[in-house]
Design a protein around this motif. Structure first.
Motif, PDB file in Angstrom:
ATOM      1  N   LYS A 144       0.827  -1.213   0.000  1.00  0.00           N
ATOM      2  CA  LYS A 144       0.000   0.000   0.000  1.00  0.00           C
ATOM      3  C   LYS A 144       0.862   1.265   0.000  1.00  0.00           C
ATOM      4  O   LYS A 144       0.556   2.233  -0.699  1.00  0.00           O
ATOM      5  N   ILE A 145       1.930   1.248   0.754  1.00  0.00           N
ATOM      6  CA  ILE A 145       2.807   2.422   0.791  1.00  0.00           C
ATOM      7  C   ILE A 145       3.511   2.608  -0.544  1.00  0.00           C
ATOM      8  O   ILE A 145       3.588   3.722  -1.062  1.00  0.00           O
ATOM      9  N   ARG A 146       4.013   1.533  -1.128  1.00  0.00           N
ATOM     10  CA  ARG A 146       4.750   1.692  -2.398  1.00  0.00           C
ATOM     11  C   ARG A 146       3.836   2.204  -3.505  1.00  0.00           C
ATOM     12  O   ARG A 146       4.220   3.124  -4.248  1.00  0.00           O
ATOM     13  N   ALA A 147       2.637   1.686  -3.619  1.00  0.00           N
ATOM     14  CA  ALA A 147       1.704   2.196  -4.631  1.00  0.00           C
ATOM     15  C   ALA A 147       1.369   3.658  -4.343  1.00  0.00           C
ATOM     16  O   ALA A 147       1.320   4.487  -5.266  1.00  0.00           O
ATOM     17  N   SER A 148       1.170   3.991  -3.089  1.00  0.00           N
ATOM     18  CA  SER A 148       0.824   5.368  -2.719  1.00  0.00           C
ATOM     19  C   SER A 148       1.981   6.324  -2.975  1.00  0.00           C
ATOM     20  O   SER A 148       1.757   7.492  -3.317  1.00  0.00           O
ATOM     21  N   GLN A 149       3.220   5.856  -2.813  1.00  0.00           N
ATOM     22  CA  GLN A 149       4.373   6.684  -3.165  1.00  0.00           C
ATOM     23  C   GLN A 149       4.365   6.983  -4.658  1.00  0.00           C
ATOM     24  O   GLN A 149       4.565   8.130  -5.069  1.00  0.00           O
ATOM     25  N   ILE A 150       4.166   5.955  -5.461  1.00  0.00           N
ATOM     26  CA  ILE A 150       4.160   6.125  -6.916  1.00  0.00           C
ATOM     27  C   ILE A 150       3.051   7.087  -7.337  1.00  0.00           C
ATOM     28  O   ILE A 150       3.262   7.969  -8.168  1.00  0.00           O
ATOM     29  N   ASN A 151       1.875   6.916  -6.743  1.00  0.00           N
ATOM     30  CA  ASN A 151       0.719   7.736  -7.114  1.00  0.00           C
ATOM     31  C   ASN A 151       0.713   9.112  -6.453  1.00  0.00           C
ATOM     32  O   ASN A 151      -0.052   9.978  -6.855  1.00  0.00           O
ATOM     33  N   GLY A 152       1.545   9.316  -5.451  1.00  0.00           N
ATOM     34  CA  GLY A 152       1.611  10.611  -4.776  1.00  0.00           C
ATOM     35  C   GLY A 152       0.415  10.894  -3.892  1.00  0.00           C
ATOM     36  O   GLY A 152      -0.054  12.029  -3.815  1.00  0.00           O
ATOM     37  N   CYS A 153      -0.092   9.882  -3.197  1.00  0.00           N
ATOM     38  CA  CYS A 153      -1.287  10.038  -2.368  1.00  0.00           C
ATOM     39  C   CYS A 153      -0.903  10.268  -0.907  1.00  0.00           C
ATOM     40  O   CYS A 153      -0.602   9.333  -0.170  1.00  0.00           O
ATOM     41  N   ALA A 154      -0.926  11.511  -0.492  1.00  0.00           N
ATOM     42  CA  ALA A 154      -0.531  11.863   0.875  1.00  0.00           C
ATOM     43  C   ALA A 154      -1.438  11.218   1.916  1.00  0.00           C
ATOM     44  O   ALA A 154      -0.966  10.729   2.946  1.00  0.00           O
ATOM     45  N   TYR A 155      -2.734  11.231   1.662  1.00  0.00           N
ATOM     46  CA  TYR A 155      -3.678  10.659   2.624  1.00  0.00           C
ATOM     47  C   TYR A 155      -3.344   9.186   2.878  1.00  0.00           C
ATOM     48  O   TYR A 155      -3.253   8.743   4.024  1.00  0.00           O
ATOM     49  N   CYS A 156      -3.159   8.423   1.813  1.00  0.00           N
ATOM     50  CA  CYS A 156      -2.879   6.996   1.956  1.00  0.00           C
ATOM     51  C   CYS A 156      -1.488   6.740   2.538  1.00  0.00           C
ATOM     52  O   CYS A 156      -1.310   5.806   3.321  1.00  0.00           O
ATOM     53  N   LEU A 157      -0.513   7.565   2.172  1.00  0.00           N
ATOM     54  CA  LEU A 157       0.811   7.413   2.764  1.00  0.00           C
ATOM     55  C   LEU A 157       0.747   7.604   4.279  1.00  0.00           C
ATOM     56  O   LEU A 157       1.348   6.835   5.038  1.00  0.00           O
ATOM     57  N   ASP A 158       0.031   8.612   4.717  1.00  0.00           N
ATOM     58  CA  ASP A 158      -0.120   8.884   6.140  1.00  0.00           C
ATOM     59  C   ASP A 158      -0.780   7.695   6.845  1.00  0.00           C
ATOM     60  O   ASP A 158      -0.286   7.199   7.854  1.00  0.00           O
ATOM     61  N   MET A 159      -1.871   7.221   6.281  1.00  0.00           N
ATOM     62  CA  MET A 159      -2.623   6.121   6.888  1.00  0.00           C
ATOM     63  C   MET A 159      -1.808   4.835   6.937  1.00  0.00           C
ATOM     64  O   MET A 159      -1.726   4.168   7.974  1.00  0.00           O
ATOM     65  N   VAL A 188       6.461  -3.210  11.067  1.00  0.00           N
ATOM     66  CA  VAL A 188       7.381  -3.130   9.933  1.00  0.00           C
ATOM     67  C   VAL A 188       8.553  -2.270  10.380  1.00  0.00           C
ATOM     68  O   VAL A 188       8.371  -1.196  10.957  1.00  0.00           O
ATOM     69  N   ASP A 189       9.751  -2.751  10.138  1.00  0.00           N
ATOM     70  CA  ASP A 189      10.953  -2.037  10.532  1.00  0.00           C
ATOM     71  C   ASP A 189      10.955  -0.632   9.918  1.00  0.00           C
ATOM     72  O   ASP A 189      10.712  -0.479   8.719  1.00  0.00           O
ATOM     73  N   GLN A 190      11.220   0.367  10.733  1.00  0.00           N
ATOM     74  CA  GLN A 190      11.204   1.750  10.268  1.00  0.00           C
ATOM     75  C   GLN A 190      12.161   1.967   9.104  1.00  0.00           C
ATOM     76  O   GLN A 190      11.886   2.742   8.195  1.00  0.00           O
ATOM     77  N   ARG A 191      13.272   1.276   9.128  1.00  0.00           N
ATOM     78  CA  ARG A 191      14.241   1.440   8.041  1.00  0.00           C
ATOM     79  C   ARG A 191      13.662   0.976   6.706  1.00  0.00           C
ATOM     80  O   ARG A 191      13.917   1.587   5.666  1.00  0.00           O
ATOM     81  N   LYS A 192      12.876  -0.097   6.721  1.00  0.00           N
ATOM     82  CA  LYS A 192      12.198  -0.542   5.497  1.00  0.00           C
ATOM     83  C   LYS A 192      11.273   0.552   4.975  1.00  0.00           C
ATOM     84  O   LYS A 192      11.185   0.777   3.766  1.00  0.00           O
ATOM     85  N   LEU A 193      10.585   1.203   5.880  1.00  0.00           N
ATOM     86  CA  LEU A 193       9.670   2.280   5.479  1.00  0.00           C
ATOM     87  C   LEU A 193      10.444   3.476   4.947  1.00  0.00           C
ATOM     88  O   LEU A 193      10.041   4.089   3.954  1.00  0.00           O
ATOM     89  N   ASP A 194      11.550   3.788   5.593  1.00  0.00           N
ATOM     90  CA  ASP A 194      12.332   4.959   5.206  1.00  0.00           C
ATOM     91  C   ASP A 194      12.906   4.856   3.797  1.00  0.00           C
ATOM     92  O   ASP A 194      13.023   5.864   3.105  1.00  0.00           O
ATOM     93  N   VAL A 195      13.279   3.650   3.377  1.00  0.00           N
ATOM     94  CA  VAL A 195      13.937   3.503   2.072  1.00  0.00           C
ATOM     95  C   VAL A 195      13.082   2.782   1.031  1.00  0.00           C
ATOM     96  O   VAL A 195      13.580   2.421  -0.034  1.00  0.00           O
ATOM     97  N   LEU A 196      11.810   2.611   1.308  1.00  0.00           N
ATOM     98  CA  LEU A 196      10.950   1.838   0.418  1.00  0.00           C
ATOM     99  C   LEU A 196      10.951   2.365  -1.013  1.00  0.00           C
ATOM    100  O   LEU A 196      10.981   1.576  -1.958  1.00  0.00           O
ATOM    101  N   ALA A 197      10.956   3.661  -1.199  1.00  0.00           N
ATOM    102  CA  ALA A 197      10.963   4.210  -2.561  1.00  0.00           C
ATOM    103  C   ALA A 197      12.227   3.812  -3.319  1.00  0.00           C
ATOM    104  O   ALA A 197      12.229   3.753  -4.544  1.00  0.00           O
ATOM    105  N   GLY A 198      13.304   3.502  -2.610  1.00  0.00           N
ATOM    106  CA  GLY A 198      14.563   3.079  -3.231  1.00  0.00           C
ATOM    107  C   GLY A 198      14.910   1.640  -2.900  1.00  0.00           C
ATOM    108  O   GLY A 198      16.089   1.295  -2.804  1.00  0.00           O
TER     109      GLY A 198
END
Length: 151
Positions: free
Chosen positions: A40-55, A65-75
């Protein structure tokens, strides 16, 4: 800040019912909340959906989920050691389906996902990817407002 164009839930309380049914199906299976959060986060990053990224960032933290995984998910491709092969396959499929107009879903992406997800899990994974893309489009189209921060 953008002004919310419409609150779909207020205009038509029944509009989200099909999506809620899809979410019940997705979350009732074996994929796991941690994997679903990454999708859900990776799709929301691609689509630029702030609401979904926050949720979904909140959901990811709640699913441990390890915070580091979240921090670098776009890369993630530059940090594959952080992600299991199953997570990598799900993220790659998420990217391909989310950006389906670019190259479709390449065979190597499908084969990798099929190698890490049982045949009965694949429809659930595809539905999860499809659902977040629908949610993203609804939130972005309506400029869905972020919830207030807790005091």
């Amino acid at each position: 800040m953008t002004t919310e164009r419409m609150n779909i839930q207020q205009v038509d309380p029944h509009a989200y019912q099909p999506m809620f049914a899809m979410e019940k199906y997705i979350h009732g299976g074996p994929l796991g909340e941690d994997l679903l959060a990454l999708v859900k986060i990776r799709a929301s990053q691609i689509n630029g959906c702030a609401y979904c990224l926050d949720m979904h960032a909140k959901e990811a933290r709640a699913a441990n989920v390890d915070q580091r995984k979240l921090d670098v998910l776009a890369g993630w491709r530059e940090a594959t050691a952080l992600y299991t092969e199953r997570e990598q396959a799900a993220i790659a499929l998420t990217e391909a389906v989310t950006m389906i107009s670019a190259d479709g879903v390449p065979d190597h992406v499908w084969k990798a996902a099929s190698a890490h997800f049982q045949e009965k899990e694949m429809p659930m994974l595809l539905m999860a990817i499809a659902a977040i893309n629908v949610w993203n489009r609804l939130a972005i189209a309506t400029h869905q407002a972020l919830p207030d921060m807790p005091a």
